[in-house]
Motif scaffolding. Structure first.
Motif, mmCIF file in Angstrom:
data_model
loop_
_atom_site.group_PDB
_atom_site.id
_atom_site.type_symbol
_atom_site.label_atom_id
_atom_site.label_comp_id
_atom_site.label_asym_id
_atom_site.label_seq_id
_atom_site.Cartn_x
_atom_site.Cartn_y
_atom_site.Cartn_z
ATOM 1 N N TYR A 50 13.844 -8.890 -30.487
ATOM 2 C CA TYR A 50 13.325 -10.637 -30.454
ATOM 3 C C TYR A 50 14.312 -11.429 -31.170
ATOM 4 O O TYR A 50 15.067 -10.884 -31.981
ATOM 5 N N ALA A 52 17.289 -11.611 -30.097
ATOM 6 C CA ALA A 52 18.443 -10.643 -30.165
ATOM 7 C C ALA A 52 18.840 -9.832 -31.517
ATOM 8 O O ALA A 52 20.033 -9.515 -31.553
ATOM 9 N N PRO A 113 14.759 -3.922 -23.120
ATOM 10 C CA PRO A 113 15.889 -4.486 -24.167
ATOM 11 C C PRO A 113 17.043 -3.726 -23.370
ATOM 12 O O PRO A 113 16.878 -2.548 -23.164
ATOM 13 N N HIS A 130 15.212 -13.316 -24.719
ATOM 14 C CA HIS A 130 15.061 -12.679 -26.048
ATOM 15 C C HIS A 130 14.134 -13.754 -26.707
ATOM 16 O O HIS A 130 13.956 -13.643 -28.135
ATOM 17 N N PRO A 134 11.006 -7.476 -26.587
ATOM 18 C CA PRO A 134 11.322 -6.627 -25.370
ATOM 19 C C PRO A 134 10.005 -5.731 -25.328
ATOM 20 O O PRO A 134 9.189 -5.307 -26.278
#
Length: 214
Positions: A50, A52, A113, A130, A134
C-alpha cells in the motif's frame, strides 16, 4: 459504502478461517516442499505494498537452487520442477500469503504485488494500483492472469482501484475459485510465468470498459 475497516475485518476473519481449515494441507505442503525442492520451504521477496511501501511477501518455494558450473543460478525454466509447476498451477504456492493478510500487508483481493524494480517504470496512472493494498487475487487474475499483456493487467488493476466494492470482491473470490479449478492463465507464451515488465508501450490512455463493472 465499502469502508476500509470493513474490508480489513473481512480479510482477518476470512484468512483465519481458511488457515484453520487448511492447516493439515499446509503442513503437508511444507513437508513435500522440503523433500522435493529443499529448504527453506518458504520463498520471501520484498514487494511494494500500500502506497508502494515495501513488505516481505511469503510464498511456498516452487524452484530449486540448482547452479551451473560457474556457480550461477540456472534459468527459471530449468529450476522449476514438476512439483513446482503443480504448486503454481493450483495456486497452492500462494497460501502462505494469508499470513501477509493477517499482518495487514495484503488483502484477499487487490492488485497483485509486483517487483520493486518495476516501480520506476510505472506511469502516473499505473502507480494508482498502490492506492489499495495488494491482494492474493485480483481483477486482473480473474481476467487472464499471466496470459494477458501488461497493458491489460494494468487496465484491470486501475479498474479495481476505481470501482472496488464488497460485491466486486466477492465476485473476484468466486471467479478465482473457478480459475484455480480449471487452471487457466497460469503462464504466458514463451515464459514459465509472465514476461518481464519493461515499461515499453505504456501510455496514460486507459480504456477500461464500464461493462466490467460487477
Amino acid at each position: 459504502m465499502y469502508r476500509k475497516w470493513i474490508k480489513r475485518l473481512l480479510d482477518i476473519i476470512s484468512a483465519l478461517i481458511i488457515l484453520l481449515l487448511l492447516m493439515p494441507i499446509l503442513l503437508l505442503l511444507m513437508l513435500l516442499v522440503a523433500v522435493f525442492l529443499g529448504r527453506p520451504v518458504f520463498f520471501k521477496q520484498t514487494r511494494p505494498g500500500y502506497q508502494a511501501v515495501p513488505f516481505q511477501m511469503i510464498k511456498f518455494r516452487t524452484m530449486t537452487d540448482a547452479h551451473n558450473a560457474e556457480g550461477e543460478l540456472l534459468p527459471d525454466a530449468q529450476r522449476l520442477t514438476r512439483f513446482g509447476k503443480f504448486l503454481r498451477a493450483t495456486s497452492l504456492d500462494e497460501l502462505p500469503e494469508l499470513w501477509n493478510v493477517l499482518k495487514g500487508e495484503m488483502s484477499l483481493v487487490g492488485p497483485r504485488p509486483l517487483l520493486m524494480e518495476y516501480l520506476p517504470l510505472y506511469s502516473k496512472e499505473q502507480m494508482r494500483r498502490h492506492e489499495v493494498k495488494p491482494g492474493i487475487t485480483g481483477w486482473a487474475q480473474v481476467n487472464g492472469r499471466n496470459a494477458i499483456s501488461w497493458t491489460e493487467k494494468f487496465n484491470h488493476d486501475i479498474f479495481y482501484v476505481s470501482h472496488y466494492s464488497f460485491c466486486l470482491d466477492i465476485k473476484i473470490l468466486l471467479l478465482t475459485c473457478k480459475k484455480v479449478f480449471i487452471r487457466e492463465g497460469i503462464t504466458q507464451a514463451g515464459s514459465v510465468t509472465a514476461e518481464k515488465f519493461t515499461g515499453q508501450g505504456n501510455n496514460n490512455t486507459w480504456a477500461v470498459m464500464e461493462s466490467h463493472r460487477a
